[in-house]
Design an enzyme around this catalytic site. Structure first.
Site, PDB file in Angstrom:
ATOM      1  N   LYS A  22     -24.830 -25.037 -73.722  1.00 47.43           N
ATOM      2  CA  LYS A  22     -24.045 -25.572 -74.217  1.00 47.43           C
ATOM      3  C   LYS A  22     -23.002 -24.930 -75.393  1.00 47.43           C
ATOM      4  O   LYS A  22     -22.677 -23.405 -75.422  1.00 47.43           O
ATOM      5  CB  LYS A  22     -23.270 -26.762 -74.103  1.00 47.43           C
ATOM      6  N   ASN A  23     -24.236 -25.334 -76.840  1.00 49.71           N
ATOM      7  CA  ASN A  23     -23.233 -25.365 -78.299  1.00 49.71           C
ATOM      8  C   ASN A  23     -23.889 -23.653 -78.422  1.00 49.71           C
ATOM      9  O   ASN A  23     -23.728 -23.041 -79.179  1.00 49.71           O
ATOM     10  CB  ASN A  23     -24.210 -26.023 -78.939  1.00 49.71           C
ATOM     11  N   CYS A 116      -9.518 -34.068 -83.527  1.00 47.43           N
ATOM     12  CA  CYS A 116     -10.187 -34.362 -82.216  1.00 47.43           C
ATOM     13  C   CYS A 116     -10.971 -35.595 -81.149  1.00 47.43           C
ATOM     14  O   CYS A 116     -10.422 -36.717 -82.948  1.00 47.43           O
ATOM     15  CB  CYS A 116     -11.679 -33.421 -81.472  1.00 47.43           C
ATOM     16  N   ARG A 121     -12.130 -32.529 -88.783  1.00 54.24           N
ATOM     17  CA  ARG A 121     -12.742 -31.971 -87.788  1.00 54.24           C
ATOM     18  C   ARG A 121     -11.944 -30.509 -88.403  1.00 54.24           C
ATOM     19  O   ARG A 121     -11.666 -29.486 -87.532  1.00 54.24           O
ATOM     20  CB  ARG A 121     -13.250 -30.801 -86.696  1.00 54.24           C
ATOM     21  N   ASP A 304     -25.010 -35.879 -82.258  1.00 55.07           N
ATOM     22  CA  ASP A 304     -24.528 -35.539 -80.458  1.00 55.07           C
ATOM     23  C   ASP A 304     -25.316 -36.559 -79.500  1.00 55.07           C
ATOM     24  O   ASP A 304     -25.114 -36.115 -78.760  1.00 55.07           O
ATOM     25  CB  ASP A 304     -24.664 -34.006 -79.805  1.00 55.07           C
ATOM     26  N   ARG A 396     -17.585 -30.819 -69.231  1.00 50.91           N
ATOM     27  CA  ARG A 396     -17.313 -30.585 -70.123  1.00 50.91           C
ATOM     28  C   ARG A 396     -18.701 -29.934 -70.310  1.00 50.91           C
ATOM     29  O   ARG A 396     -18.736 -28.577 -71.366  1.00 50.91           O
ATOM     30  CB  ARG A 396     -16.127 -30.661 -71.827  1.00 50.91           C
TER      31      ARG A 396
END
Ligand code: UD1
Length: 415
Positions: A22-23, A116, A121, A304, A396
């Site tokens: 994803k990243n 968030c 952030r 993460d 997500r």
């Protein structure tokens, strides 16, 4: 809002294929703007965040044809340079489009991404980098307007190795005049993937993976096709899922070098790990031992995976310590784990986890992507039924999470 219904107690067994990262995918999707041509991407994870990024690209004027994990994007007709506030709010990482838009069209407008679920952030480092490149930044009514006559390469020293700021500065400087040097750059593998993608397109970037990245500006870029790297966070998640259930699984299509600190922590926790080319096998049949972990920028232990390890350590023997050094608000999921019988005390950056013999099924709510996945793992190990609500967060970032877990023998249903 959907939920997962999990009947815990099954040891995971079998093989699972790790999806594209994803990243890595998000900045690469943003980077397709730079060539005003066709980009073909393979191994694109089919998750909510990449779907959303494709929607934004289409809104800006791109065409995208997606079939499973392949997408062809044509950015020759981009005609808008503004990211709508509603989309910016839904996906904070859409800020990465700013670097490509400004780099290609010398103008970009987006709204301030705001806080968030895992912290405030800010994007000050992104903006400071842009300013150094000669980009004028105006802030009004919550909008950020970036304009430049010319983008001219410069030396940029980041105060902190921010992943997003490093990527945004690379994207803004690929087509700049002269050389851009980013010092104290983030070293994450996803940045190497972005560099490789851009270089295949004709950019001249070197140094990604080290703390100094040098971008030599080029005038034009060309059509490209590229295979996105495997998701190291998904890989770590499945290793933890095996560890917490006492299972034995093999991950395929994974790059073990990207998860070195994760593998060594699992070994320290009493798991047996076997590494082969493109695969990692974990045998977690022995009782887990406690760990002390602190999250750090790459190549340190990834933030993460903090929640996934905390969840796993709830059933380890002894008392574990987690220190979260990257985000200030990344323990929101812990009260939900406590509802399941976990014994965890949080004090500032630290979480002290006292191992319990069993977790118990409960109704819990995902609070963010990785925190939500941590609750699923707890549910897999718990006695009885766990309902994990608000799974939109999990969707997500995980492709076919329930289906992959089912194939490993888990009793999990999506409702
Ligand atoms: C990326 C990842 C995210 C991961 C994180 C850290 C993506 C889409 N997301 O997020 O999954 O958890 O890296 O590995 O790739 N900061 C500032 N000012 C800035 C930018 C960042 O103070 O301008 C701070 C942040 O608040 C945070 C820390 O730096 O405390 C790290 O953030 P950063 O590395 O930028 O993470 P992201 O790129 O947002």
């Amino acid at each position: 809002m959907g939920k997962y219904i999990i009947k815990g107690g099954k040891k995971l067994e079998g093989e699972v294929r790790i999806s594209g990262s994803k990243n890595a995918a998000l900045p690469i999707l943003a980077a397709t703007i730079l060539n005003s041509s066709k980009s073909t991407l393979y191994n694109l994870p089919d998750i909510h965040d990449t779907q959303m990024m494709l929607e934004i690209l289409k809104l800006l004027g791109a065409k995208a044809e997606k079939k499973k994990n392949k997408v062809i994007i044509d950015t020759s007709k981009i005609s808008k340079y503004e990211i709508p506030e509603s989309l910016m709010r839904q996906m904070r990482s859409s800020v990465i489009l700013a670097g490509s838009l400004i780099g290609k069209y010398k103008t970009a407008t987006f709204s301030y991404p705001g806080g968030c679920d895992i912290g405030s952030r800010p994007i000050d480092l992104h903006l400071k980098g842009f300013e150094k490149l000669g980009i004028a930044i105006q802030k009004e009514y919550g909008n950020i307007n970036c304009v430049a006559d010319k983008i001219i390469g410069e030396k940029i020293d980041l105060d902190f190795p921010s992943v997003g700021a490093t990527e945004n500065i690379i994207l803004a400087s690929v087509l700049a005049e002269g050389q851009t040097i980013i010092n104290n750059a983030a070293r994450e593998p996803e940045i190497i993937d972005l560099q490789n993608f851009l270089n295949k397109m004709g950019a001249k970037i070197k140094g990604a993976g080290s703390n100094q990245i040098i971008v030599q500006g080029v005038k034009t870029l060309k059509e490209v096709s590229y295979n996105i790297m495997p998701d190291r966070i998904e890989a770590g998640t499945f290793l933890c899922a095996a560890a917490i259930t006492g299972g034995n699984i093999k991950l395929n299509e994974v790059n073990s070098e990207h998860i070195t600190p994760v593998i060594s922590k699992l070994e320290e926790a009493n798991c047996k790990i076997k590494i082969e080319k493109n695969s990692v096998e974990i045998n977690a049949q022995k009782k887990l031992k406690s760990l002390e972990i602190k999250t750090m920028p790459y190549p340190g232990f990834p933030t993460d995976l903090q929640s996934l390890f905390v969840s796993t350590l709830t059933v380890a023997k002894g008392t574990s310590l987690m220190v979260e050094n990257i985000f200030e608000n990344r323990y929101k999921y812990i009260p939900e784990l406590v509802r399941m019988g976990a014994k965890i005390m949080v004090e500032g950056k630290s979480a002290v986890i006292k191992g319990v013999r069993k977790l118990y099924g409960a109704n819990v709510k995902a609070t963010d992507l990785r925190g939500g996945a941590a609750l699923v793992l707890a549910g897999l190990a718990a006695k009885g039924v766990t309902n994990v609500e608000n799974i939109e967060y999990i969707l997500r970032g995980y492709e076919n999470f329930d289906i992959k877990l089912q194939k490993l023998g888990a009793n999990i249903l999506l409702e």
